[in-house]
Design a protein around this motif. Structure first.
Motif, PDB file in Angstrom:
ATOM      1  N   ASP A 213       1.272   4.256   5.855  1.00  0.00           N
ATOM      2  CA  ASP A 213       1.211   5.602   6.451  1.00  0.00           C
ATOM      3  C   ASP A 213       0.163   5.688   7.554  1.00  0.00           C
ATOM      4  O   ASP A 213      -0.080   6.752   8.119  1.00  0.00           O
ATOM      5  CB  ASP A 213       0.963   6.672   5.377  1.00  0.00           C
ATOM      6  CG  ASP A 213      -0.419   6.528   4.736  1.00  0.00           C
ATOM      7  OD1 ASP A 213      -1.213   5.684   5.199  1.00  0.00           O
ATOM      8  OD2 ASP A 213      -0.685   7.259   3.768  1.00  0.00           O
ATOM      9  N   LYS A 214      -0.486   4.541   7.816  1.00  0.00           N
ATOM     10  CA  LYS A 214      -1.434   4.404   8.924  1.00  0.00           C
ATOM     11  C   LYS A 214      -2.741   5.168   8.714  1.00  0.00           C
ATOM     12  O   LYS A 214      -3.530   5.288   9.625  1.00  0.00           O
ATOM     13  CB  LYS A 214      -0.784   4.836  10.256  1.00  0.00           C
ATOM     14  CG  LYS A 214       0.451   4.054  10.619  1.00  0.00           C
ATOM     15  CD  LYS A 214       0.121   3.029  11.690  1.00  0.00           C
ATOM     16  CE  LYS A 214       1.300   2.141  12.010  1.00  0.00           C
ATOM     17  NZ  LYS A 214       2.442   2.830  12.552  1.00  0.00           N
ATOM     18  N   ASN A 215      -2.955   5.714   7.514  1.00  0.00           N
ATOM     19  CA  ASN A 215      -4.253   6.316   7.263  1.00  0.00           C
ATOM     20  C   ASN A 215      -5.303   5.208   7.390  1.00  0.00           C
ATOM     21  O   ASN A 215      -5.293   4.243   6.631  1.00  0.00           O
ATOM     22  CB  ASN A 215      -4.267   6.944   5.861  1.00  0.00           C
ATOM     23  CG  ASN A 215      -5.567   7.671   5.596  1.00  0.00           C
ATOM     24  OD1 ASN A 215      -6.602   7.346   6.172  1.00  0.00           O
ATOM     25  ND2 ASN A 215      -5.502   8.661   4.739  1.00  0.00           N
ATOM     26  N   TRP A 216      -6.179   5.320   8.361  1.00  0.00           N
ATOM     27  CA  TRP A 216      -7.068   4.225   8.764  1.00  0.00           C
ATOM     28  C   TRP A 216      -7.962   3.737   7.633  1.00  0.00           C
ATOM     29  O   TRP A 216      -8.315   2.582   7.570  1.00  0.00           O
ATOM     30  CB  TRP A 216      -7.892   4.685   9.970  1.00  0.00           C
ATOM     31  CG  TRP A 216      -8.622   3.560  10.647  1.00  0.00           C
ATOM     32  CD1 TRP A 216      -9.971   3.360  10.662  1.00  0.00           C
ATOM     33  CD2 TRP A 216      -8.051   2.478  11.397  1.00  0.00           C
ATOM     34  NE1 TRP A 216     -10.272   2.235  11.381  1.00  0.00           N
ATOM     35  CE2 TRP A 216      -9.115   1.664  11.845  1.00  0.00           C
ATOM     36  CE3 TRP A 216      -6.734   2.119  11.733  1.00  0.00           C
ATOM     37  CZ2 TRP A 216      -8.918   0.522  12.603  1.00  0.00           C
ATOM     38  CZ3 TRP A 216      -6.543   0.970  12.495  1.00  0.00           C
ATOM     39  CH2 TRP A 216      -7.628   0.180  12.920  1.00  0.00           C
ATOM     40  N   LEU A 217      -8.335   4.639   6.714  1.00  0.00           N
ATOM     41  CA  LEU A 217      -9.277   4.228   5.678  1.00  0.00           C
ATOM     42  C   LEU A 217      -8.654   4.198   4.279  1.00  0.00           C
ATOM     43  O   LEU A 217      -9.350   4.384   3.286  1.00  0.00           O
ATOM     44  CB  LEU A 217     -10.544   5.089   5.732  1.00  0.00           C
ATOM     45  CG  LEU A 217     -11.382   4.822   6.999  1.00  0.00           C
ATOM     46  CD1 LEU A 217     -12.600   5.710   7.069  1.00  0.00           C
ATOM     47  CD2 LEU A 217     -11.800   3.361   7.105  1.00  0.00           C
ATOM     48  N   THR A 218      -7.368   3.943   4.238  1.00  0.00           N
ATOM     49  CA  THR A 218      -6.726   3.691   2.944  1.00  0.00           C
ATOM     50  C   THR A 218      -6.263   2.234   2.931  1.00  0.00           C
ATOM     51  O   THR A 218      -5.524   1.810   3.825  1.00  0.00           O
ATOM     52  CB  THR A 218      -5.514   4.626   2.740  1.00  0.00           C
ATOM     53  OG1 THR A 218      -5.978   5.964   2.843  1.00  0.00           O
ATOM     54  CG2 THR A 218      -4.889   4.416   1.365  1.00  0.00           C
ATOM     55  N   HIS A 219      -6.723   1.504   1.934  1.00  0.00           N
ATOM     56  CA  HIS A 219      -6.446   0.061   1.877  1.00  0.00           C
ATOM     57  C   HIS A 219      -5.724  -0.253   0.572  1.00  0.00           C
ATOM     58  O   HIS A 219      -6.309  -0.125  -0.505  1.00  0.00           O
ATOM     59  CB  HIS A 219      -7.753  -0.722   2.000  1.00  0.00           C
ATOM     60  CG  HIS A 219      -8.534  -0.329   3.222  1.00  0.00           C
ATOM     61  ND1 HIS A 219      -8.327  -0.890   4.455  1.00  0.00           N
ATOM     62  CD2 HIS A 219      -9.466   0.631   3.405  1.00  0.00           C
ATOM     63  CE1 HIS A 219      -9.123  -0.322   5.343  1.00  0.00           C
ATOM     64  NE2 HIS A 219      -9.825   0.605   4.743  1.00  0.00           N
ATOM     65  N   GLU A 220      -4.475  -0.648   0.693  1.00  0.00           N
ATOM     66  CA  GLU A 220      -3.637  -0.818  -0.497  1.00  0.00           C
ATOM     67  C   GLU A 220      -3.808  -2.161  -1.173  1.00  0.00           C
ATOM     68  O   GLU A 220      -3.497  -2.328  -2.339  1.00  0.00           O
ATOM     69  CB  GLU A 220      -2.157  -0.704  -0.094  1.00  0.00           C
ATOM     70  CG  GLU A 220      -1.729   0.727   0.107  1.00  0.00           C
ATOM     71  CD  GLU A 220      -0.261   0.837   0.443  1.00  0.00           C
ATOM     72  OE1 GLU A 220       0.324  -0.160   0.911  1.00  0.00           O
ATOM     73  OE2 GLU A 220       0.288   1.920   0.244  1.00  0.00           O
TER      74      GLU A 220
END
Ligand SMILES: Cc1ncc(COP(=O)(O)O)c(C=O)c1O
Length: 372
Positions: A213-220
Motif C-alpha cells: 500500500d506504499k505506506n512508507w513506514l510499514t514494513h511487512e
C-alpha cells in the motif's frame, strides 16, 4: 598502448539522459524506474520486471521469493562467476554443483537428475559467456521434478535459443548491468518473471519490506535496500534501446577474432552454437590439452606485460576457499570444469574494440604461444 579487457560504451545521448534525471526531483523510485522495467518486459516478453541494484541482489531476492531457506539445496554450475553460488548461500542454502558440458561450458543437463535429492528446491543454471545451450532441456527436467528454475542470465542479454529469448526459460531470471555487460547502468540488475506473486514479493524485498500500500513506514517482512536509482535506470533505458546495435557490434568483434585465430591449432576458438543467436559477453579462447595451468598463467602474465589485458574466466567455483571451507569441496570433484578452467584466456572484448586492435591481440597471443 594498453588494450583493455573491457570498456563501457556510453553515448552523449545517454549522458544527457542521466543529466536529465539529475535536473529533476525524482532521483529514486521515480518514473525512470517504471520506464526501465517496462522496456525490459517489452524486450524480453515476460509479464513482470523488477529492477535492483545488482545481479547478485537479483539472484538473492529470487531465492527469498521462492522460499529457499537453510537446509535446502540448489543445483548450479561450478563454472561461473561466484555470485551464482553465493546468492544460494546468502539464503542459507547449499549450492550443489553439477559438472559442465565441455562444449557449451554450461551445466550438463544429462547430469542434473542424479544430483536431485529431497532437499533440492531449485535449479540455478547460467548462460555462461552468453551461451544458452541446454536451457530447453533444463526447463524440461525442472518441469518433470516440479522444481523452479532461477535463470542466471547476467551474461546473456540478447541471446536466443531456437528463437526463444534468454530470460524466458526460468521461473525467474536475472540480468546484470555491471560495466562489462552488454548493457550497463554502472551497477544494476533486473529480475524477470511471469508470476505476479513472485514479482510483488521482490518489489517489497528490494524496498525495506515495505507494504504494497506504499505506506512508507510499514514494513511487512525483512527487507533490504536493493533499489536501483532513476539515474541508473535512465542510463539503462537508453542502453537497452540500442541492444540490437550493441549485439551486432559485439558479433563483429567476435567474427574478427574467429577469422584471425581460425588457423591457430594451439587454441580452441568459441563457436556460435547450433540454434543460438549469441549475444557475446566475452571472447574466451581455450588452450589445447598439452598446456598446463602454470603455462596458461604464464601466458596471461606475458600478455599483460605486453599491454594486453586478459582474464582467467573463471577459476572453479567449488575450489574457492569459501566453498572448500564451508562445504568441503575439493580438487577432482568436477573434473570437466577443472580441466576447462586451467585452459581459458579471456581476450579484450567490447563494443568499440577496433579491428586493428583485435589484430594486435591475436599477433601478440601467437608470439606468446611461440615462446612457450
Ligand atoms: C553469471 C553471473 N552471475 C551473477 C553476476 C553478478 O552480477 P553483479 O556483478 O551485477 O552483482 C555476474 C556478474 O558479473 C555474472 O557474470
Amino acid at each position: 598502448m594498453q588494450i583493455y579487457l573491457s570498456r563501457p560504451d556510453i553515448t552523449e545521448k545517454e549522458i544527457e539522459a542521466v543529466c536529465e534525471v539529475l535536473r529533476s526531483p525524482d532521483l529514486s523510485l521515480g518514473p525512470k524506474l517504471q520506464e526501465f522495467e517496462s522496456a525490459f518486459t517489452k524486450y524480453i516478453g515476460t509479464k513482470r520486471a523488477v529492477a535492483v541494484n545488482s545481479g547478485t541482489s537479483g539472484l538473492f531476492l529470487c531465492m527469498l521469493a521462492l522460499g529457499i531457506k537453510p537446509g535446502d539445496e540448489v543445483i548450479t554450475t561450478p563454472f561461473t562467476f561466484i555470485a551464482s553460488a553465493t546468492s544460494i548461500m546468502m539464503a542459507g542454502a547449499r549450492p550443489v554443483f553439477v559438472d559442465i558440458d565441455p562444449a557449451s561450458l554450461n551445466i550438463d543437463p544429462a547430469k542434473i537428475e542424479s544430483a536431485i535429492t529431497e532437499n533440492t528446491k531449485a535449479i540455478l543454471p547460467v548462460e555462461i559467456f552468453g551461451d544458452p545451450t541446454g536451457f530447453d532441456k533444463i526447463r524440461q527436467i525442472a518441469k518433470k521434478h516440479n522444481l523452479p528454475v532461477i535463470e542466471d542470465s547476467c551474461e546473456a542479454l540478447g541471446s536466443t535459443l531456437n528463437g526463444e529469448k534468454v530470460g524466458t526459460f526460468g521461473t525467474m531470471s536475472v540480468f546484470g548491468f555491471y560495466p562489462n555487460k552488454q548493457i550497463t547502468t554502472g551497477e544494476g540488475g533486473m529480475i524477470l518473471t511471469d508470476d505476479d506473486y513472485l514479482a510483488d514479493i521482490c518489489i517489497s524485498l528490494r524496498n525495506q519490506g515495505r507494504a504494497a500500500d506504499k505506506n512508507w513506514l510499514t514494513h511487512e517482512r525483512l527487507g533490504y535496500n536493493f533499489r536501483l536509482s532513476d539515474i541508473n535506470c535512465a542510463l539503462g533505458i537508453a542502453q537497452l534501446s540500442r541492444i540490437e546495435q550493441i549485439k551486432a557490434a559485439r558479433k563483429q568483434v567476435a567474427g574478427w577474432y574467429k577469422e584471425m585465430l581460425e588457423d591457430e591449432s594451439r587454441i580452441i576458438v568459441p563457436a556460435e552454437p547450433e540454434g543460438c543467436d549469441m549475444s557475446w559477453f566475452v571472447f574466451v579462447v581455450r588452450l589445447t590439452e598439452q598446456f598446463y595451468l602454470e603455462q596458461r598463467n604464464l601466458i596471461l602474465q606475458q600478455m599483460r606485460e605486453r599491454q594486453i589485458q586478459v582474464g582467467d574466466y573463471f577459476p572453479p567455483v567449488h575450489l574457492q576457499p569459501v566453498m572448500k571451507s564451508r562445504f568441503g569441496y575439493q580438487k577432482g570433484d568436477f573434473p570437466i570444469t577443472e580441466n576447462v578452467c586451467k585452459s581459458t584466456i579471456a581476450l579484450p572484448f567490447y563494443n568499440n574494440l577496433a579491428k586493428d586492435q583485435v589484430a594486435v591481440v591475436c599477433k601478440t597471443l601467437m608470439e606468446v604461444l611461440d615462446n612457450q
